[in-house]
Design a protein around this motif. Structure first.
Motif, PDB file in Angstrom:
ATOM      1  N   GLU A 199      27.835  28.411  44.212  1.00  0.00           N
ATOM      2  CA  GLU A 199      28.923  28.088  43.214  1.00  0.00           C
ATOM      3  C   GLU A 199      28.338  27.359  41.956  1.00  0.00           C
ATOM      4  OE1 GLU A 199      31.072  25.155  45.309  1.00  0.00           O
ATOM      5  OE2 GLU A 199      32.764  26.537  46.446  1.00  0.00           O
ATOM      6  N   ARG A 200      27.326  26.945  42.054  1.00  0.00           N
ATOM      7  CA  ARG A 200      26.259  26.256  41.015  1.00  0.00           C
ATOM      8  C   ARG A 200      25.705  27.261  40.369  1.00  0.00           C
ATOM      9  NH1 ARG A 200      25.790  20.653  41.113  1.00  0.00           N
ATOM     10  NH2 ARG A 200      27.504  19.615  42.371  1.00  0.00           N
ATOM     11  N   MET A 201      25.459  28.490  40.834  1.00  0.00           N
ATOM     12  CA  MET A 201      24.467  29.567  40.372  1.00  0.00           C
ATOM     13  C   MET A 201      24.753  30.070  39.037  1.00  0.00           C
ATOM     14  SD  MET A 201      23.108  33.022  41.804  1.00  0.00           S
ATOM     15  CE  MET A 201      22.486  32.475  43.072  1.00  0.00           C
ATOM     16  N   PRO A 202      26.143  30.334  38.663  1.00  0.00           N
ATOM     17  CA  PRO A 202      26.507  30.641  37.372  1.00  0.00           C
ATOM     18  C   PRO A 202      26.035  29.764  36.215  1.00  0.00           C
ATOM     19  CG  PRO A 202      28.154  31.109  38.917  1.00  0.00           C
ATOM     20  CD  PRO A 202      27.271  30.294  39.480  1.00  0.00           C
ATOM     21  N   ALA A 203      26.155  28.542  36.515  1.00  0.00           N
ATOM     22  CA  ALA A 203      25.993  27.520  35.305  1.00  0.00           C
ATOM     23  C   ALA A 203      24.402  27.635  35.165  1.00  0.00           C
ATOM     24  CB  ALA A 203      26.366  26.145  35.960  1.00  0.00           C
ATOM     25  N   ALA A 212      14.084  28.221  38.236  1.00  0.00           N
ATOM     26  CA  ALA A 212      13.557  27.527  39.241  1.00  0.00           C
ATOM     27  C   ALA A 212      13.454  26.081  38.630  1.00  0.00           C
ATOM     28  CB  ALA A 212      12.389  27.914  39.743  1.00  0.00           C
ATOM     29  N   PHE A 213      12.999  25.905  37.262  1.00  0.00           N
ATOM     30  CA  PHE A 213      12.861  24.590  37.032  1.00  0.00           C
ATOM     31  C   PHE A 213      13.430  24.035  35.807  1.00  0.00           C
ATOM     32  CE2 PHE A 213       8.517  26.784  38.203  1.00  0.00           C
ATOM     33  CZ  PHE A 213       8.076  26.188  39.068  1.00  0.00           C
ATOM     34  N   ALA A 214      14.573  24.438  36.200  1.00  0.00           N
ATOM     35  CA  ALA A 214      15.730  24.043  35.079  1.00  0.00           C
ATOM     36  C   ALA A 214      16.272  22.400  35.821  1.00  0.00           C
ATOM     37  CB  ALA A 214      16.950  24.807  34.707  1.00  0.00           C
ATOM     38  N   VAL A 215      15.354  22.227  36.780  1.00  0.00           N
ATOM     39  CA  VAL A 215      16.207  20.809  37.424  1.00  0.00           C
ATOM     40  C   VAL A 215      16.044  19.851  36.377  1.00  0.00           C
ATOM     41  CG1 VAL A 215      15.703  19.348  39.302  1.00  0.00           C
ATOM     42  CG2 VAL A 215      15.150  21.574  39.603  1.00  0.00           C
ATOM     43  N   VAL A 216      14.943  19.636  35.705  1.00  0.00           N
ATOM     44  CA  VAL A 216      14.681  18.415  34.726  1.00  0.00           C
ATOM     45  C   VAL A 216      15.872  18.421  33.752  1.00  0.00           C
ATOM     46  CG1 VAL A 216      13.343  17.287  33.139  1.00  0.00           C
ATOM     47  CG2 VAL A 216      12.470  18.225  35.207  1.00  0.00           C
ATOM     48  N   THR A 217      16.089  19.539  33.001  1.00  0.00           N
ATOM     49  CA  THR A 217      17.020  19.784  31.953  1.00  0.00           C
ATOM     50  C   THR A 217      18.315  19.591  32.356  1.00  0.00           C
ATOM     51  OG1 THR A 217      15.395  21.198  31.037  1.00  0.00           O
ATOM     52  CG2 THR A 217      17.863  21.256  30.220  1.00  0.00           C
ATOM     53  N   GLU A 218      18.819  20.134  33.692  1.00  0.00           N
ATOM     54  CA  GLU A 218      20.070  19.963  34.100  1.00  0.00           C
ATOM     55  C   GLU A 218      20.175  18.393  34.666  1.00  0.00           C
ATOM     56  OE1 GLU A 218      20.653  24.382  36.330  1.00  0.00           O
ATOM     57  OE2 GLU A 218      20.480  22.434  37.549  1.00  0.00           O
ATOM     58  N   PRO A 232      26.144  21.004  35.408  1.00  0.00           N
ATOM     59  CA  PRO A 232      26.439  21.086  37.025  1.00  0.00           C
ATOM     60  C   PRO A 232      25.727  22.588  37.507  1.00  0.00           C
ATOM     61  CG  PRO A 232      28.185  21.832  35.554  1.00  0.00           C
ATOM     62  CD  PRO A 232      27.345  21.126  34.508  1.00  0.00           C
ATOM     63  N   GLY A 233      24.405  22.536  37.546  1.00  0.00           N
ATOM     64  CA  GLY A 233      23.842  23.776  37.967  1.00  0.00           C
ATOM     65  C   GLY A 233      22.975  23.496  39.368  1.00  0.00           C
ATOM     66  N   MET A 234      22.461  24.580  39.709  1.00  0.00           N
ATOM     67  CA  MET A 234      21.749  24.253  41.166  1.00  0.00           C
ATOM     68  C   MET A 234      20.584  23.400  41.134  1.00  0.00           C
ATOM     69  SD  MET A 234      21.084  28.515  42.371  1.00  0.00           S
ATOM     70  CE  MET A 234      19.971  28.725  41.138  1.00  0.00           C
ATOM     71  N   GLY A 235      20.060  23.162  39.930  1.00  0.00           N
ATOM     72  CA  GLY A 235      19.030  22.077  39.874  1.00  0.00           C
ATOM     73  C   GLY A 235      19.633  20.790  40.205  1.00  0.00           C
ATOM     74  N   VAL A 294      21.090  22.126  52.503  1.00  0.00           N
ATOM     75  CA  VAL A 294      21.324  22.598  50.897  1.00  0.00           C
ATOM     76  C   VAL A 294      19.951  22.692  50.276  1.00  0.00           C
ATOM     77  CG1 VAL A 294      22.248  21.560  48.646  1.00  0.00           C
ATOM     78  CG2 VAL A 294      23.651  21.230  50.805  1.00  0.00           C
ATOM     79  N   VAL A 295      19.033  21.767  50.646  1.00  0.00           N
ATOM     80  CA  VAL A 295      17.897  21.855  49.925  1.00  0.00           C
ATOM     81  C   VAL A 295      17.230  23.510  50.260  1.00  0.00           C
ATOM     82  CG1 VAL A 295      15.422  20.975  49.754  1.00  0.00           C
ATOM     83  CG2 VAL A 295      17.224  19.529  50.097  1.00  0.00           C
ATOM     84  N   VAL A 296      17.176  23.533  51.650  1.00  0.00           N
ATOM     85  CA  VAL A 296      16.646  24.992  52.059  1.00  0.00           C
ATOM     86  C   VAL A 296      17.397  26.160  51.385  1.00  0.00           C
ATOM     87  CG1 VAL A 296      16.177  26.468  54.045  1.00  0.00           C
ATOM     88  CG2 VAL A 296      15.803  23.886  54.197  1.00  0.00           C
ATOM     89  N   ALA A 297      18.716  25.980  51.468  1.00  0.00           N
ATOM     90  CA  ALA A 297      19.615  27.132  50.853  1.00  0.00           C
ATOM     91  C   ALA A 297      19.357  27.415  49.394  1.00  0.00           C
ATOM     92  CB  ALA A 297      21.040  26.757  50.960  1.00  0.00           C
ATOM     93  N   TYR A 298      19.034  26.192  48.469  1.00  0.00           N
ATOM     94  CA  TYR A 298      18.530  26.288  46.918  1.00  0.00           C
ATOM     95  C   TYR A 298      17.141  27.035  46.864  1.00  0.00           C
ATOM     96  CZ  TYR A 298      16.503  25.079  42.877  1.00  0.00           C
ATOM     97  OH  TYR A 298      15.826  24.853  41.393  1.00  0.00           O
TER      98      TYR A 298
END
Length: 324
Positions: free
Chosen positions: A92-96, A259-265, A271-274, A288-292
């Motif tokens: 659900e968060r992947m498109p963002a 993979a590394f959009a975590v900081v920016t998000e 509201p993305g996967m990061g 959720v961590v393992v699935a991500y």
């Protein structure tokens, strides 16, 4: 070609299996999620019942074996916090996240490649030296700091752009995207620019280096000796050959953007996967961590495969053989 595809698929399965084991063990070791999920006033019988209900009363290797068995059927477990399938929350968060990564990569390509081409063609001009010097900022400035400065400048002081969130979205083939509305574009611009800064500098220097190398090749000298127009030499003989490293690096960097959009998000509350990953880590939501991470690894493997195929199309000398 078929042999190459089979080898890559087998490698992808081995990577996913290895990654799942490493992540599962690492997440298992970081703490007990019941400390956050259960009321501190609950007695030990309630805690034991919740632990058994979540399957946490078994050793980690038993939990992992169950996880692998469920993964083979497309089930990555249910979120401890949300009570929903973990894979659904991630998808659900992947498109963002994909929208943000694509926008950042396009900005990096549209800015970095032309500027790098100019720097490579005119290395001694003052403009090329200035561009080359400014590109160092992209490597030097931390992403989180750039994001906060953008928020302060364009969001707080000037008030031109929103400082967080995704804004209004529209459905394209059932997928919510921000690019379908002006408000969505305004929310997308700052995080995309922040994420693109490092990649822009990388592509700029790569293009400049590849251009300088191509200009020294015999086919370019021969083209000049034939009296071809400089524009034809640049866009037919030079640019066509430097596309190979650009496509290769762009594909790999696209995976790293995801993979590394975590900081920016996190900085822009995108509201993305990061952002979901950060929340899951804070709540010790193991599924959720393992699935991500498994979804991210799958995207990496897929992107690498596409890059290999494009590489073969761009360079006829490359052959994808059935045997190494």
């Amino acid at each position: 070609m078929s042999g190459f595809m089979i080898r890559r698929l087998i490698q992808a399965l081995l990577v996913l299996l290895t990654m799942s084991a490493l992540v599962f063990v690492a997440v298992f070791a970081i703490g007990d999620p019941l400390a956050l999920l259960v009321d501190p006033q609950a007695d030990r019988h309630d805690i034991a019942r919740v632990r058994a209900g979540l399957g946490l009363d078994q050793p980690w290797w038993v939990q992992y074996a169950r996880f692998v068995g469920a993964m083979a059927h497309g089930d990555l477990g249910r979120s401890f916090v949300h009570g929903e399938p973990a894979i659904r929350l991630v998808l659900e968060r992947m498109p963002a996240t994909l929208e943000l990564a694509v926008a950042a990569l396009l900005i990096a390509l549209l800015v970095g490649v032309p500027l790098g081409l100019w720097v490579g063609l005119q290395p001694r001009s003052w403009s090329a030296r200035l561009i080359d010097a400014l590109s160092l900022l992209g490597f030097s400035l931390p992403t989180f700091w750039v994001g906060m400065m953008f928020i302060m400048l364009f969001g707080v002081w000037l008030g031109w752009l929103p400082t967080g969130g995704r804004g209004e979205t529209t459905l394209w083939l059932g997928i919510p995207l921000s690019i379908g509305s002006l408000d969505g574009w305004r929310h997308l611009l700052l995080p995309a620019l922040t994420l693109a800064l490092f990649k822009c500098s990388l592509l700029l220097r790569l293009t400049a280096s590849a251009t300088r190398e191509a200009l020294r090749q015999d086919y370019v000298r021969f083209a000049r000796a034939r009296g071809l127009h400089p524009a034809r030499i640049v866009f037919v003989h030079v640019f066509k050959n430097i596309l190979i490293p650009i496509v290769t690096v762009s594909g790999l960097e696209f995976g790293s953007l995801i993979a590394f959009a975590v900081v920016t998000e996190t900085v822009f509350a995108w509201p993305g996967m990061g952002k979901l990953l950060i929340e899951a880590i804070g709540q010790l939501d193991r599924p959720v961590v393992v699935a991500y991470l498994l979804v991210t690894v799958t995207l990496f493997v897929t992107i690498n495969l596409v890059v290999d195929l494009l590489y073969a199309l761009l360079d006829p000398r490359v052959r994808l053989r059935s045997r190494p």
